[in-house]
Enzyme design. Structure first.
Site, PDB file in Angstrom:
ATOM      1  N   SER B  11       0.858  -1.185   0.000  1.00  0.00           N
ATOM      2  CA  SER B  11       0.000   0.000   0.000  1.00  0.00           C
ATOM      3  C   SER B  11       0.896   1.237   0.000  1.00  0.00           C
ATOM      4  O   SER B  11       1.696   1.417  -0.917  1.00  0.00           O
ATOM      5  CB  SER B  11      -0.918  -0.063   1.228  1.00  0.00           C
ATOM      6  OG  SER B  11      -1.783   1.025   1.256  1.00  0.00           O
ATOM      7  N   HIS B  38      -2.647  -1.024  -3.345  1.00  0.00           N
ATOM      8  CA  HIS B  38      -3.784  -0.123  -3.112  1.00  0.00           C
ATOM      9  C   HIS B  38      -3.608   1.146  -3.929  1.00  0.00           C
ATOM     10  O   HIS B  38      -2.518   1.693  -4.009  1.00  0.00           O
ATOM     11  CB  HIS B  38      -3.868   0.271  -1.637  1.00  0.00           C
ATOM     12  CG  HIS B  38      -4.266  -0.864  -0.749  1.00  0.00           C
ATOM     13  ND1 HIS B  38      -4.076  -0.841   0.602  1.00  0.00           N
ATOM     14  CD2 HIS B  38      -4.855  -2.059  -1.026  1.00  0.00           C
ATOM     15  CE1 HIS B  38      -4.528  -1.970   1.129  1.00  0.00           C
ATOM     16  NE2 HIS B  38      -4.992  -2.732   0.161  1.00  0.00           N
ATOM     17  N   ASP B 130      -4.178  -4.520   5.872  1.00  0.00           N
ATOM     18  CA  ASP B 130      -4.568  -5.457   4.824  1.00  0.00           C
ATOM     19  C   ASP B 130      -3.396  -6.412   4.559  1.00  0.00           C
ATOM     20  O   ASP B 130      -2.240  -6.024   4.644  1.00  0.00           O
ATOM     21  CB  ASP B 130      -4.920  -4.671   3.545  1.00  0.00           C
ATOM     22  CG  ASP B 130      -5.637  -5.534   2.516  1.00  0.00           C
ATOM     23  OD1 ASP B 130      -6.061  -6.661   2.854  1.00  0.00           O
ATOM     24  OD2 ASP B 130      -5.785  -5.072   1.369  1.00  0.00           O
TER      25      ASP B 130
END
Lengths: 292, 197
Positions: B11, B38, B130
């Site tokens: 991310s 992401h 995540d």
């Protein structure tokens, strides 16, 4: 060199089946889907496996169960459980003017074609709760084509069709939709199309004057007319390739010559039997024209 | 132990980390690589182009049902989840999972479900958690977990969460990840050679 992994037998590309029991689970899932098909008539047998497995487990966990077989017992004896599962299995995530570039391209490249027709028949296959149907109705109205158009909006699921007919969408998403609408080439103020009512945004009911909502199952039902435009965006991604190919056959048979097929932005006709029958109108948008 | 697929999630700070990792992989790297990074839901092909600039491997943004290819870097498109199936990739637009679509957890869990101990999961820099659950699924089903050493990560939150969820994960500095993946891919070849005898 560039060979698909599954086509190379010695690379170990096949799922390793020793440390867990996917074989057994696969049997359970296939039995459940077979049972649902034979008892209720809904055919999920050729859905993409990883995705359907994931959604079955969501339901299993929510019901406090521990196996697919336990869910099977419940589903086959309780129609209400089937209804819940039907909502789980049909993904109903959608938005108005999703992928604005698609609508922008539709305006620029498809609308001029449609202007040459006295009457336009559109099929929105897998319309879910209807956000994209209203989007297309707005586009056609702004282009002066709505009054000679008829949109057939179908979905496997009666519950979502009822919501589509009601035309009430969450107010909190209107900012996002307004933004999408403008980027899709919208010509007015988006707020003209709805009023805040019933705790949501109630859309102008004249937008559905020429829309017919009805239940249709892409897997088991046949073609029901001939269309100038078929829209089916992010629906076929839930099917395996064999079923995708079969549904493309249905679309091909249902499209008039030079008719237009609109798919989701990451969908493709590659490797489909009908790939050669279409031309992509304006890449990268997935809008195709039937040319043979 | 034969490996079949590498899933990498990242991310915040992920672009630089991914470019470094991919640039360290040799052109003949033999496993398919699936990347979830992401990003904004409307972002375009730029990510794919920036990654392609950094590596000799072929980088592609995934379309539905793309076949998994050896040595190919398959990048999840914006605003879709990606699922690893036997020999190919499927996309879905199900709800975001923990605010993310694509979700690293969804991708890594599907790698575990499909390939069991043939799956390798890698979690890099990021500012949320995540990837931790997906990595745990991979290890639970016998696969291999690698995590960027949080001390070398631009944002350590994501690798920290992954290490916490998967204490047995190998924690390596960024520059050691690609050599480790290469070594693991060779283990696969040795195992394949043994099977052929």
């Amino acid at each position: 060199m560039a060979v698909p992994v599954a086509a190379v037998p010695s690379t170990g590309a096949e799922p390793d089946r020793q440390s867990f029991k996917p074989d057994l689970e696969r049997i359970e899932i296939e039995l459940l889907l077979e049972g649902i098909f034979r008892h209720y008539g809904f055919d999920f047998r050729a859905y993409a496996y990883a995705s359907i497995r994931r959604r079955l487990w969501k339901r299993i966990e929510e019901e406090g169960l521990s196996s697919v077989s336990a869910l099977q017992e419940r589903v086959l004896h309780d129609p209400e459980m089937m209804e819940k599962l039907l909502l789980d299995l049909s993904i109903n995530v959608t938005s108005m003017f999703r992928d604005p570039g698609f609508y922008q391209t539709f305006r620029e490249h498809v609308v001029p074609l449609l202007r040459t027709y006295p009457f336009i028949r559109l099929w929105h296959a897998g319309c879910s709760t209807g956000e994209e149907v209203y989007s297309m109705a707005i586009l056609l109205r702004e282009e002066g084509l709505y009054d000679r158009s008829r949109i057939y909006a179908t979905d496997i699921n009666e519950v979502v069709l009822q919501r589509a007919k009601a035309g009430i969408f969450p107010l909190e998403r209107m900012q996002e939709y307004t933004d999408n609408y403008m980027r899709a080439g919208g010509k007015r103020s988006f707020s003209e199309y709805y009023t805040a009512k019933y705790g949501g945004a109630l859309f102008d009911q004249s937008l559905t004057k020429n829309v017919v909502f009805s239940q249709h199952n892409l897997v088991t039902d046949r073609s029901f007319s001939e269309f100038n435009v078929i829209l089916c965006r992010n629906v076929l991604i839930y099917f395996d390739k064999t079923l995708q190919s079969k549904v493309h056959g249905l679309f091909y048979d249902s499209l008039a010559m030079f008719g237009v097929l609109g798919l989701g932005s990451k969908e493709t006709l590659r490797f489909m039997a009908h790939e050669e029958c279409y031309q992509q109108i304006a890449p990268p948008e997935k809008i195709f024209r039937k040319v043979r | 132990m034969p490996y079949s697929v590498v899933g990498i999630g990242t991310s915040w700070g992920g672009l630089a980390a991914m470019r470094k990792l991919l640039s360290d992989l040799p052109a003949d790297f033999s496993l398919p690589v699936v990347v979830v990074q992401h990003r904004g839901k409307d972002s375009d092909q730029l990510l794919t182009e920036l990654l392609q600039d950094a590596t000799d491997l072929t980088v592609c943004e995934v379309e539905d049902k793309d076949p998994l290819m050896p040595g190919r870097v398959h990048v999840a498109p914006a605003n879709y989840h990606i699922l690893i199936e036997a020999g190919h990739l499927s996309l879905t637009i199900e709800e975001p999972v923990r605010f993310s679509r694509p979700s690293i957890d969804v991708m890594l869990s599907s790698a575990a479900d499909t390939y069991g101990k043939g799956a390798i999961g890698v979690v890099l820099t990021g500012a949320n958690e995540d990837g931790a659950r997906g990595l745990a699924d991979i290890v639970k089903l016998g696969g291999r977990a690698l995590v960027q050493d949080p001390r070398t990560a631009e944002i350590p939150i994501m690798p920290d969460a992954a290490v916490k969820a998967v204490p047995s994960a190998e924690v390596l500095p960024l520059e050691a990840l690609a050599p480790r993946l290469v070594a693991l891919s060779h283990e696969r070849e040795k195992a394949g050679a043994r099977r052929a005898v």
